[in-house]
Design a protein around this motif. Structure first.
Motif, PDB file in Angstrom:
ATOM      1  N   GLN A 411     -29.513 -23.972   1.598  1.00  0.00           N
ATOM      2  CA  GLN A 411     -28.714 -23.162   2.772  1.00  0.00           C
ATOM      3  C   GLN A 411     -29.432 -22.277   2.955  1.00  0.00           C
ATOM      4  OE1 GLN A 411     -26.721 -23.050   5.161  1.00  0.00           O
ATOM      5  NE2 GLN A 411     -26.953 -20.903   5.466  1.00  0.00           N
ATOM      6  N   LEU A 412     -30.069 -21.275   1.835  1.00  0.00           N
ATOM      7  CA  LEU A 412     -30.762 -20.090   2.379  1.00  0.00           C
ATOM      8  C   LEU A 412     -32.241 -20.716   2.643  1.00  0.00           C
ATOM      9  CD1 LEU A 412     -29.880 -18.455  -0.989  1.00  0.00           C
ATOM     10  CD2 LEU A 412     -29.358 -17.732   1.117  1.00  0.00           C
ATOM     11  N   LEU A 467     -22.977 -24.300   0.907  1.00  0.00           N
ATOM     12  CA  LEU A 467     -23.902 -25.049   1.940  1.00  0.00           C
ATOM     13  C   LEU A 467     -23.386 -25.722   3.074  1.00  0.00           C
ATOM     14  CD1 LEU A 467     -26.654 -26.579   2.228  1.00  0.00           C
ATOM     15  CD2 LEU A 467     -25.854 -28.084   0.615  1.00  0.00           C
ATOM     16  N   LEU A 468     -22.195 -26.202   3.044  1.00  0.00           N
ATOM     17  CA  LEU A 468     -21.379 -26.978   4.062  1.00  0.00           C
ATOM     18  C   LEU A 468     -21.224 -26.121   5.258  1.00  0.00           C
ATOM     19  CD1 LEU A 468     -19.347 -29.667   2.297  1.00  0.00           C
ATOM     20  CD2 LEU A 468     -21.496 -30.095   3.391  1.00  0.00           C
ATOM     21  N   ALA A 469     -20.708 -24.784   5.026  1.00  0.00           N
ATOM     22  CA  ALA A 469     -20.224 -23.919   5.961  1.00  0.00           C
ATOM     23  C   ALA A 469     -21.370 -23.646   6.590  1.00  0.00           C
ATOM     24  CB  ALA A 469     -19.553 -22.817   5.181  1.00  0.00           C
ATOM     25  N   GLY A 470     -22.639 -23.444   6.097  1.00  0.00           N
ATOM     26  CA  GLY A 470     -23.720 -22.913   7.052  1.00  0.00           C
ATOM     27  C   GLY A 470     -24.259 -23.881   7.752  1.00  0.00           C
ATOM     28  N   THR A 471     -24.390 -25.193   7.399  1.00  0.00           N
ATOM     29  CA  THR A 471     -25.009 -26.340   8.126  1.00  0.00           C
ATOM     30  C   THR A 471     -24.071 -26.754   9.360  1.00  0.00           C
ATOM     31  OG1 THR A 471     -23.929 -27.840   6.369  1.00  0.00           O
ATOM     32  CG2 THR A 471     -26.215 -27.152   6.208  1.00  0.00           C
ATOM     33  N   ILE A 498     -18.212 -20.808  16.114  1.00  0.00           N
ATOM     34  CA  ILE A 498     -19.295 -20.861  15.272  1.00  0.00           C
ATOM     35  C   ILE A 498     -19.144 -20.647  13.784  1.00  0.00           C
ATOM     36  CG2 ILE A 498     -21.843 -20.596  14.757  1.00  0.00           C
ATOM     37  CD1 ILE A 498     -22.001 -20.750  17.921  1.00  0.00           C
ATOM     38  N   VAL A 499     -18.563 -19.164  13.547  1.00  0.00           N
ATOM     39  CA  VAL A 499     -18.612 -18.447  12.493  1.00  0.00           C
ATOM     40  C   VAL A 499     -17.235 -18.642  11.582  1.00  0.00           C
ATOM     41  CG1 VAL A 499     -20.050 -16.627  13.328  1.00  0.00           C
ATOM     42  CG2 VAL A 499     -17.613 -16.289  13.363  1.00  0.00           C
ATOM     43  N   VAL A 500     -16.021 -19.064  12.224  1.00  0.00           N
ATOM     44  CA  VAL A 500     -14.795 -19.214  11.606  1.00  0.00           C
ATOM     45  C   VAL A 500     -14.593 -20.346  11.478  1.00  0.00           C
ATOM     46  CG1 VAL A 500     -12.356 -18.718  11.752  1.00  0.00           C
ATOM     47  CG2 VAL A 500     -14.155 -16.840  12.402  1.00  0.00           C
ATOM     48  N   LEU A 501     -14.820 -21.516  12.411  1.00  0.00           N
ATOM     49  CA  LEU A 501     -14.215 -22.827  12.317  1.00  0.00           C
ATOM     50  C   LEU A 501     -14.790 -23.558  11.076  1.00  0.00           C
ATOM     51  CD1 LEU A 501     -12.573 -25.235  13.667  1.00  0.00           C
ATOM     52  CD2 LEU A 501     -14.644 -25.747  14.850  1.00  0.00           C
ATOM     53  N   PRO A 502     -16.247 -23.408  10.606  1.00  0.00           N
ATOM     54  CA  PRO A 502     -16.399 -24.089   9.398  1.00  0.00           C
ATOM     55  C   PRO A 502     -15.530 -23.390   8.161  1.00  0.00           C
ATOM     56  CG  PRO A 502     -18.234 -23.689  10.816  1.00  0.00           C
ATOM     57  CD  PRO A 502     -17.054 -22.732  11.236  1.00  0.00           C
TER      58      PRO A 502
END
Length: 668
Positions: A411-412, A467-471, A498-502
């Motif tokens: 992710q990073l 990781l999944l939240a970022g991708t 984008i920022v909340v749904l994941p």
């Protein structure tokens, strides 16, 4: 079958820390969270310092009344509700109140104004304000630590260095003084952490890691920034550096190598001792390079100093080489184990250390060398793939640690973005971004499936959702019109999606697993809640007055980047108080309440801490968004109704606890 406390018992049943009436414990935990939200919202709504002080005192008294009997097994409500539930509620209430008390004291220290127009009110000094703001929470943490609560000692280890460095900066200390002082503290904490008892050793570990973070960043840390900014954009690299707070050229390698070396030892101790707080603080230090090293290039396009880049890579490279040799040479393993006072010198542990060091090299050190985007992307991808293979082969805790580091590194580092887009960024067009985002999600899912199926540990699950939240956020950013979002022409709705749904998509299954007693579900939920709490802080950066200079904002973005994986391409700057933000925050609060209900079945200090932070941030965002949507009168009415409902629920919870709190006495 629900257990009940026998009425004819001579003494209370043996207290094992868990609630024996789970339904009551769940109700009390959720009611306490709602009362906390209402109290913080009411605190922010009123401007009268007297009412604010009354709210703070009520929270302190209520929290103390809950947490003090939690360690007494002869109190029946401890047996009914569980020691961990009572401790979590009481501790969170006291700490939130202590933070709010600092704000109240700062407000009380500011004079109302001069009686005559010719007079000038004497404002308190910056040092006084800092002492009031951070000193009260620090005192509360120390009191909790004296009471034997590990959370108090851990919190004090984090807050004390922040207060000390803030006072130094307010008193006029420059970046060199801050960096050298922090370096000395970090090095001094290494022997203290090595030779101290368990709890004090963890305290020394946290203090040392925090000091190292301020030394490396010369005042800019993942846990706060003391950066200043100029009144205009930097024209040269030296001006850009000065705006963030850097060191003389000859001092940079010494500070970087010394601080990162001390941090590496302390992080190894934290991992070996299963110190969650120390591990998180240490890991955050090695996630992104210091802003002072990269801002000159980002702001002006000038090249980096090779000496600084090599100094940044020296410690992880040394750890990599030593760990690789120790993996195969037992004599070196024994020497390292004796120096670090490790209980065992298993080869797998050193193999994992080598893998983690390699991940740190490509995530933390490689960006400072300024390689072309595709070159650095390929190097990062190859190293992370090798680390994933090694994590699959390693057993137990070493493999799990490396698996978590690899998932976080994906992710990073996001190597697919650089491999596909190169240095052109969005200039390649939205199609390349969509391809890169889809490839990234596929790679992330594959890595999660492989590593989680091999290591079913709570920490690996937490890194997986990170990781999944970022991708997922990157994919949403590309699909929802990146060409419009990158120019800032729209929109609050897209940004909140984008920022909340994941977080919600991943949070629902995590909450279900947590309610079923899964430690992995709670760990994943804690990560998602913490990310949701940091998003508004990130969004507020662009609104802060920075004197016109952009470097302070960039430094803050660097500092918060590890904590906001769903802030794809800085989209959080488009968030604003309004209906969509209100809906997103309310959805995250609903998720938080479900997750907090799971603590009645299984205690989780990280989840409780993340919940307290979320309550503090969300309460303020809800109030601002409601004002924007409904106006002053309607918001005041809604707030009054919510506070009344929360008060009723809290009263019922208190009466339930009191009714269950009669002490058990031997019959006479």
């Amino acid at each position: 079958m629900t257990e009940t406390a026998p009425d004819d018992a001579v003494t209370a049943p043996i207290d094992d820390g868990r609630p024996h009436v789970p339904a009551v414990a769940v109700f009390v935990a959720v009611a306490a969270a709602l009362v906390g939200i209402a109290a913080v919202m009411l605190f922010g709504w009123t401007s009268a310092e007297g009412w604010r002080l009354l709210i703070v005192l009520a929270m302190i008294v209520g929290g103390a009344a809950i947490v003090l009997p939690a360690g007494d097994p002869d109190v029946r409500r401890t047996w009914v509700l569980g020691r961990s539930v009572l401790t979590g509620i009481g501790t969170a209430s006291v700490l939130l109140a202590a933070y709010l008390a600092g704000i109240v004291l700062v407000g009380l220290s500011i004079p109302d104004g001069p009686i005559f127009a010719s007079q000038q009110a004497e404002l308190p000094s910056p040092v006084t304000i800092l002492v009031l703001l951070y000193g009260v929470p620090l005192i509360a943490l120390i009191v909790l630590a004296v009471r034997g609560l590990a959370a108090g000692l851990a919190g004090a280890g984090v807050v004390a260095p922040v207060l000390a460095v803030s006072i130094m900066a307010a008193a006029g200390a420059d970046a060199s003084v801050v960096a050298i002082s922090s370096l000395v503290v970090a090095i001094a904490c290494v022997p203290l952490a090595l030779f101290s008892a368990a709890q004090w050793g963890r305290f020394a570990t946290l203090v040392g890691l925090m000091a190292a973070s301020f030394a490396v960043g010369a005042g800019v840390s993942p846990f706060g920034t003391l950066a200043t900014s100029t009144s205009r954009p930097a024209a040269k690299a030296t001006e850009a550096e000065a705006a963030v707070g850097t060191l003389p050229a000859g001092l940079v390698p010494v500070v970087l190598i010394g601080a990162l070396g001390a941090a590496a030892v302390l992080l190894a101790l934290a991992v070996s001792r299963r110190d969650t707080a120390g591990g998180l603080v240490g890991a955050a230090l090695f996630t992104v390079p210091p802003a002072a090293l990269l801002i000159p290039t980002l702001m002006t396009g000038e090249g980096l100093d090779v000496t600084r880049s090599l100094a940044l890579a020296a410690v992880p490279l040394a750890v990599l080489l030593i760990a690789l040799v120790a993996w195969r040479v037992s004599a070196l393993r024994d020497v390292c184990a004796r120096i670090l006072r490790l209980p065992a010198a298993h080869p797998a542990g050193f193999a994992a250390a080598a893998g983690v060091a390699a991940v740190v090299l490509v995530v933390h050190s490689l960006p400072a060398f300024g390689f072309p985007g595709r070159v650095s992307g390929v190097i990062t991808l190859v190293v992370l793939a090798a680390a994933a293979v090694l994590a699959v082969r390693l057993p137990g805790t070493p493999g799990a640690v490396l698996a978590g580091a690899t998932l976080a590194g994906l992710q990073l580092g996001a190597p697919w973005l650089r491999v596909i887009n190169g240095d052109s960024g969005f200039r390649n067009g939205s199609t390349e971004w969509r391809i890169a985002a889809i490839v990234g999600l596929v790679v992330a899912v594959a890595a999660v499936v492989v590593l989680v199926s091999r290591h079913r540990r709570a920490g690996v699950w937490a890194a997986a959702v990170y990781l999944l939240a970022g991708t997922m956020a990157n994919l949403l950013w590309a699909l929802l019109g990146a060409d419009r979002l990158v120019s800032g022409r729209s929109g609050a709705l897209e940004a909140i999606i984008i920022v909340v749904l994941p977080l919600l998509v991943l949070g629902v299954p995590a909450a279900i697993a947590a309610l079923r007693g899964s430690a992995a579900g709670q760990a994943a939920g804690a990560v998602l809640v913490a990310v949701g709490a940091f998003i508004p802080l990130n969004a507020a950066i662009s609104e802060l007055p920075s004197g016109g200079g952009p470097t302070a904002e960039v430094a803050l973005q660097f500092s918060l980047a590890p904590f906001t994986p769903t802030n794809a391409q800085g989209v959080a700057r488009l968030l604003e108080a309004g209906p969509w933000t209100l809906a997103g925050v309310l959805a995250m609060l609903a998720l938080l309440l479900v997750l907090l209900a799971s603590t009645a079945r299984r205690a989780s200090a990280p989840l409780t801490a993340a919940g307290a932070l979320a309550v503090l941030v969300a309460s303020q965002v809800i109030t601002l968004s409601a004002l924007e949507v409904w106006g002053l009168d309607a918001t005041e009415l809604a707030l009054g109704i919510f506070v009344a409902v929360a008060a009723v629920l809290g009263l019922v919870a208190i009466l339930t606890a009191i009714a269950a709190g009669e002490r058990r006495h031997p019959p006479t």
